[in-house]
Structures are given as C-alpha cells and as structure tokens.
Design a protein around this motif. Structure first.
Motif, PDB file in Angstrom:
ATOM      1  N   GLU A 134       0.765  -1.193  -0.004  1.00 25.28           N
ATOM      2  CA  GLU A 134       0.151   0.002   0.030  1.00 25.28           C
ATOM      3  C   GLU A 134       0.814   1.268   0.059  1.00 25.28           C
ATOM      4  O   GLU A 134       0.473   2.392  -0.036  1.00 25.28           O
ATOM      5  N   LEU A 135       2.100   0.998   0.249  1.00 25.18           N
ATOM      6  CA  LEU A 135       3.021   2.257   0.351  1.00 25.18           C
ATOM      7  C   LEU A 135       3.016   3.275  -0.929  1.00 25.18           C
ATOM      8  O   LEU A 135       2.793   4.510  -0.650  1.00 25.18           O
ATOM      9  N   LYS A 136       3.107   2.589  -2.160  1.00 29.76           N
ATOM     10  CA  LYS A 136       3.170   3.395  -3.110  1.00 29.76           C
ATOM     11  C   LYS A 136       1.868   4.415  -3.214  1.00 29.76           C
ATOM     12  O   LYS A 136       1.887   5.737  -3.653  1.00 29.76           O
ATOM     13  N   THR A 137       0.951   3.776  -3.099  1.00 31.18           N
ATOM     14  CA  THR A 137      -0.369   4.649  -3.360  1.00 31.18           C
ATOM     15  C   THR A 137      -0.430   5.685  -2.291  1.00 31.18           C
ATOM     16  O   THR A 137      -0.853   6.877  -2.311  1.00 31.18           O
ATOM     17  N   THR A 138      -0.155   5.257  -0.883  1.00 27.85           N
ATOM     18  CA  THR A 138      -0.137   6.051   0.062  1.00 27.85           C
ATOM     19  C   THR A 138       0.734   7.286   0.086  1.00 27.85           C
ATOM     20  O   THR A 138       0.483   8.434   0.173  1.00 27.85           O
ATOM     21  N   THR A 139       1.821   6.766  -0.461  1.00 31.60           N
ATOM     22  CA  THR A 139       2.995   8.152  -0.774  1.00 31.60           C
ATOM     23  C   THR A 139       2.471   9.030  -1.620  1.00 31.60           C
ATOM     24  O   THR A 139       2.562  10.133  -1.586  1.00 31.60           O
ATOM     25  N   LEU A 140       1.889   8.516  -2.849  1.00 26.98           N
ATOM     26  CA  LEU A 140       1.423   9.367  -3.763  1.00 26.98           C
ATOM     27  C   LEU A 140       0.399  10.249  -3.445  1.00 26.98           C
ATOM     28  O   LEU A 140       0.303  11.636  -3.646  1.00 26.98           O
ATOM     29  N   GLN A 141      -0.597   9.833  -2.624  1.00 30.95           N
ATOM     30  CA  GLN A 141      -1.874  10.397  -2.109  1.00 30.95           C
ATOM     31  C   GLN A 141      -1.049  11.685  -1.159  1.00 30.95           C
ATOM     32  O   GLN A 141      -1.716  12.731  -0.963  1.00 30.95           O
ATOM     33  N   SER A 142      -0.177  11.143  -0.234  1.00 34.12           N
ATOM     34  CA  SER A 142       0.113  11.998   0.941  1.00 34.12           C
ATOM     35  C   SER A 142       1.181  13.185   0.222  1.00 34.12           C
ATOM     36  O   SER A 142       0.840  14.384   0.461  1.00 34.12           O
ATOM     37  N   LEU A 143       1.845  12.964  -0.797  1.00 34.41           N
ATOM     38  CA  LEU A 143       2.497  13.991  -1.468  1.00 34.41           C
ATOM     39  C   LEU A 143       1.770  15.008  -2.391  1.00 34.41           C
ATOM     40  O   LEU A 143       1.937  15.848  -2.089  1.00 34.41           O
ATOM     41  N   GLY A 144       0.652  14.295  -2.768  1.00 36.67           N
ATOM     42  CA  GLY A 144      -0.516  15.149  -3.463  1.00 36.67           C
ATOM     43  C   GLY A 144      -1.128  16.006  -2.633  1.00 36.67           C
ATOM     44  O   GLY A 144      -1.365  17.273  -2.790  1.00 36.67           O
TER      45      GLY A 144
ATOM     46  N   ALA B  93       0.137  17.075   0.481  1.00 40.43           N
ATOM     47  CA  ALA B  93       1.103  18.076   0.748  1.00 40.43           C
ATOM     48  C   ALA B  93       1.104  19.156  -0.096  1.00 40.43           C
ATOM     49  O   ALA B  93       1.151  20.453   0.068  1.00 40.43           O
ATOM     50  N   ILE B  94       1.397  18.767  -1.381  1.00 42.07           N
ATOM     51  CA  ILE B  94       1.732  19.765  -2.514  1.00 42.07           C
ATOM     52  C   ILE B  94       0.293  20.609  -2.690  1.00 42.07           C
ATOM     53  O   ILE B  94       0.630  21.933  -2.757  1.00 42.07           O
ATOM     54  N   LEU B  95      -0.842  20.209  -2.616  1.00 43.24           N
ATOM     55  CA  LEU B  95      -2.016  20.694  -2.654  1.00 43.24           C
ATOM     56  C   LEU B  95      -1.979  21.877  -1.414  1.00 43.24           C
ATOM     57  O   LEU B  95      -2.553  23.135  -1.494  1.00 43.24           O
ATOM     58  N   THR B  96      -1.728  21.484  -0.377  1.00 45.41           N
ATOM     59  CA  THR B  96      -1.509  22.497   0.929  1.00 45.41           C
ATOM     60  C   THR B  96      -0.628  23.404   0.748  1.00 45.41           C
ATOM     61  O   THR B  96      -1.010  24.589   0.818  1.00 45.41           O
ATOM     62  N   LEU B  97       0.396  23.091  -0.017  1.00 43.54           N
ATOM     63  CA  LEU B  97       1.512  24.192   0.035  1.00 43.54           C
ATOM     64  C   LEU B  97       1.031  25.280  -1.072  1.00 43.54           C
ATOM     65  O   LEU B  97       1.539  26.397  -1.134  1.00 43.54           O
ATOM     66  N   ILE B  98       0.312  24.754  -2.225  1.00 39.10           N
ATOM     67  CA  ILE B  98      -0.215  25.598  -3.181  1.00 39.10           C
ATOM     68  C   ILE B  98      -1.172  26.538  -2.518  1.00 39.10           C
ATOM     69  O   ILE B  98      -1.029  27.671  -2.900  1.00 39.10           O
ATOM     70  N   THR B  99      -2.013  26.031  -1.753  1.00 38.02           N
ATOM     71  CA  THR B  99      -2.818  27.001  -1.129  1.00 38.02           C
ATOM     72  C   THR B  99      -2.280  27.836  -0.245  1.00 38.02           C
ATOM     73  O   THR B  99      -2.509  29.229  -0.198  1.00 38.02           O
ATOM     74  N   VAL B 100      -1.143  27.555   0.412  1.00 35.32           N
ATOM     75  CA  VAL B 100      -0.303  28.811   1.120  1.00 35.32           C
ATOM     76  C   VAL B 100       0.258  29.655   0.263  1.00 35.32           C
ATOM     77  O   VAL B 100       0.299  30.903   0.549  1.00 35.32           O
TER      78      VAL B 100
END
Length: 504
Positions: A135-145, A147-154
């Motif tokens: 499950e790590l690959k899916t979890t990693t991509l979701q977490s990175l996505g 985090a990136i969306l959060t940083l875009i908002t900031v």
C-alpha cells in the motif's frame, strides 16, 4: 492438495520441493505399504503418527471430532472418531529484498485464491510489513499530493501572482522528484522509513523557493535584472545561511550506526541541496525569462499582448509604481477595473521614473475622453480666489474634449507647488484666461468636478494673456513677458520641452 503445494514450490526464488516440510508427503510414502481406501485414511494416519519418528507432525495439525452427516434418505448418521480440521506446512524461499518479498506475497495469494476449497492462508512473519509495502506506493502518492496541494494553497494566500505560484510549485515538484531519484541512486528503497522522511522534509524544501519567489513578487523594480538582483540581494544570503546551517546540523547524523537515522540524514541533505539549487538558481532564471516576456507584453505601445479582466492582479504597488486609468490599488497590489489590454507608461517626477499602470479597452487606442485620477489634463483658469482657482478642462492627455463635454476643476493653493505652501499667493501664480497643465489627484464634489495639482515641475502655465490682452511667453520659471510691450507678470510656469527651448 499436492498440486497446490507444487505451484507454491514453482514460484520464483523458491528453494524447491526439498525445502518443503509437509506431513502429507511422508504419510503417502507410509500409506502405500497398507491396503485400504479413503475410509481407513484416519486410522492409518493414527498409526503413522504413533511411530516415534513421525509424532512430531502432531504439532502441525489440529484435530476435531467428526460431526453428523445427512445421507440421501435424510437420515443423520453420527460418525465416530476425529479428523484433521487444520494443518500447516512450510516451504523455503531465498528473498533478496523487500521488493521481491512483496511481489512474491502477491503471487502466493493469487495461488491460494485458485484453491478456495482449502481456505488456505499465506503466513510470513514479515507479512505485516509486506502489506504496508503493497500500500506504500499509493499512500505515498496520496500523501505527497495532499502536501503539494496544501503548499499551493499557502502560496496562493501569500503570493497573489499566479505565474510565480506556478513556478514555485514547479520547483517544488522538481525538488521532490530529484530527491526521490537521488535517494534511489543512493540505495534507498520505498519503505516506511523513507516515506516518513520524505513527508517530513517536503515542507523544508519549499522554504527556499517560496522566500525567493515572494521577494521577486514584492520587488519594486520592473526591470528583470533589477528584480532578480533585489530578490537575491535580500533573500539569497539568508536562504544560503539557513541551508548551510541545516546541512551542518544533519551531517553528523550520517555516521550514526542506525539505518533509520542515516536515511533521515541522507533525505535531509538531498532536500537542502536541491532546495538551495532550485531557490537560488532555477527559480530566479525561470522568473527572469517570465519577467522579460511579461514586461515586453506590458510595455509595447503598438501591440499589447496582455489581456486582463476586472479583478486581475497586475503588479504590486510601490513608490515607483502607481495605478492609472482602468486600474485601482488594494492591499498593496494594483488590480484591473476593466476588461482590456495592459499598458505601462513611464513618467519622470523629480529625477525619478514612475511607472503608471493602465488598462485600455483598445489594443492600439490611446484616447482618453474622460478625466481620470493620475492623468495629466489641459485646463483654462476661469477665476481666482484666495484659496483656490476655478478651471475648465480642455484636454485629457493629448485628446481634446468633445463639444458639450464640460468638466470643472479646482486648483487649491496647497496643491500649486511642493514647497513653501503657506507662502503661495494665487494671484502671482495664475490669472484668469491662463492655460495650464495639471494632474488630476482626486474627484471633486460631483462626477464632473475634479481636484488638480501643479506641484510637479513639468506642470503649470503653458499659455498666458497679459492684462492688456497681448500674448505672453515665459522668460524663466516664475515670470512671463508680453510679446510686444515686454511687460512681465509672475506665473508658475510649466517646464515643458518646447518652453525649455524658448527659455534656454
């Protein structure tokens, strides 16, 4: 059952049948010496397990009493004895790394799913970690996505320019890809430790690019070279200090004899290194090209490529940049109030160049038929009082006002010149009938009235008529002289180029 076992033994990295420990294999060899059918299976098995060198197989089995069976006539027959309800067997595999282990786990489960009647389960002491790896690959991509969306908002909240936000996000994604790629070359696998380290460091890597990008956005300069110099001069050294201090703090962790600690140190080193590279080199270069292109589009008088709609952010406002026609200032930024084309005009004010941002409805049109705040107008003085002079507007910029368009204006005593405002005598600056250049600084009491200013050197009287009615020409910046009689009268004379030739 033996076919099921054989398929497991045939998978990659298996050590073959010789590594399999299964009671059924030895029992079949034992059973061939006894005559009987399936009805005697468990009696023979009891005798097999009673042998001293076979009784260790008891630990691999779980027995249960036999239950009643309904025959074809509906009669329930109670069978005496017991049967093997559950058992396990082992087979060996030579596994190199976690990637192979997770891949084999999927193959084992696919094989067991083909034999559903056996209700077989695959057990490995590392299955808990293998399931996480699956499950790590899916979890990693979701977490990175996320985090990136959060940083875009900031970034959007603090940097109100879409293009700089785009390039900051681009560098963020590039840094994440670079960090993951170099970690792979460094021998790291996608395991929980690596994922946690990457997620912990993703916020750190954006710091470098965000600080530099925000400074570029807030720079008061329009020249691309000046904006980049200003941004790197203000933020370059602090960003470098932050990166170097982080590297020094992390460097000692690389020698710690712990894989988790060393992996965290490697990840942090890569994040800081790629962050500094992107923040101090890649992002300024990208924004340099963007600013050059943007300024080319914004300053072209013959072909304005930049098209905006009301509410679009055009530029940050500053002492060297102000809103003009079709724009307004709000919270430190200049916004468009019209749908049209963006132009940048340069005006000289007291040895400084001021940028005036305008939005025009026509791509090539320059006509202004309505006065606007910040615009230069031509006006005729109609009357003089103690506190202000009344004027009638004649032209807006270089466009004469059409017939019937009447705009009144007031020129207050304190707006005539920048210094010695309390010593100004209106009668020594203007006279009824004078034609002046002035700048609109505010609206008056109604929509057809404006407040003017001649405080700039380039503004003031450009044409005057003496009390005798003869035409007057400037002789210096405070006097005008009759063409025929030579009589001088005081005026606040505008320093326009053509008059410079006359006076010079």
């Amino acid at each position: 059952m033996k076919q099921f076992v054989s398929e497991l033994e045939s998978t990659p990295y298996s050590m073959g049948p010789n590594s399999t420990s299964f009671w059924l294999n030895e029992y079949d060899e034992y059973r061939q010496f006894f005559a009987g059918d399936d009805s005697t299976f468990y009696r023979t098995l009891d005798s097999f397990l009673a042998v001293s060198f076979n009784n260790h197989w008891n630990t691999t089995m779980q027995w249960a009493p036999q239950e009643g069976v309904v025959d074809r006539h509906g009669q329930i027959t109670i069978k005496q004895g017991k049967y093997v309800k559950k058992f396990f067997f082992t087979t060996a595999f030579k596994i190199k790394n976690w990637d192979v282990r997770t891949s084999l786990l999927l193959q084992w489960r696919n094989i067991t799913s083909k034999y559903r009647d056996f209700e077989a389960l695959v057990f490995d002491e590392n299955n808990f970690y293998s399931d996480q790896m699956l499950e790590l690959k899916t979890t990693t991509l979701q977490s990175l996505g996320t985090a990136i969306l959060t940083l875009i908002t900031v970034c959007i909240l603090f940097v109100a320019e879409s293009q700089i936000v785009f390039w900051v996000v681009f560098t963020l994604i590039s840094m994440d890809i670079g960090t993951a790629g170099f970690l792979s070359l460094w021998g790291a696998d996608l395991d929980p430790t690596t994922v946690v380290n990457i997620l912990m460091s993703i916020g750190q890597c954006i710091d470098f690019a965000t600080h530099v990008g925000y400074r570029i956005y807030r720079s008061e300069f329009s020249n691309p070279d000046d904006r980049i110099k200003d941004a790197l001069g203000a933020m370059g050294w602090p960003v470098m200090q932050g990166g170097l201090s982080s590297l020094l703090a992390i460097a000692v962790m690389i020698v710690v004899p712990s894989n988790a600690v060393r992996m965290f140190a490697r990840t942090s080193v890569l994040v800081v290194a790629t962050g500094l590279f992107h923040g101090l080199f890649i992002l300024p270069i990208l924004n340099l090209f963007k600013i050059i292109l943007h300024n080319y589009q914004m300053t072209s008088d013959s072909h304005a490529v930049k098209i905006v709609i009301p509410g679009d952010v055009l530029y940050p406002s500053s002492e060297l940049r102000r809103p003009g026609k079709g724009t307004y200032e709000l919270h430190g930024s200049i916004y468009s109030s019209l749908a049209g084309f963006v132009f940048v005009k340069e005006e000289k004010q007291r040895e400084r160049t001021i940028e005036v941002i305008e939005v025009r409805r026509s791509e090539v049109g320059h006509d202004h038929v309505v006065p606007y705040i910040g615009g230069v107008v031509t006006a005729r003085v109609t009357s003089i009082g103690q506190r202000f002079a009344k004027c009638a507007l004649i032209c807006v910029e270089e466009t004469p006002l059409p017939g019937g368009a009447e705009f009144g204006a007031l020129l207050r005593r304190e707006d005539i010149q920048a210094t010695d405002k309390d010593k100004i005598d209106l009668a020594r600056c203007f006279s009824p009938g004078d034609v002046i250049l002035a700048r609109v600084i505010s609206f008056g009491d109604n929509q057809t009235s404006f407040l003017l200013s001649t405080a700039e050197d380039e503004l003031g009287v450009v044409s005057a008529v003496a009390e005798s009615g003869e035409r007057m020409l400037p002789v210096d910046w405070v006097n005008m002289q009759g063409v025929k009689t030579g009589v001088k009268e005081p005026r606040k004379v505008a320093r326009v180029p053509k008059m410079n030739q006359l006076i010079g």
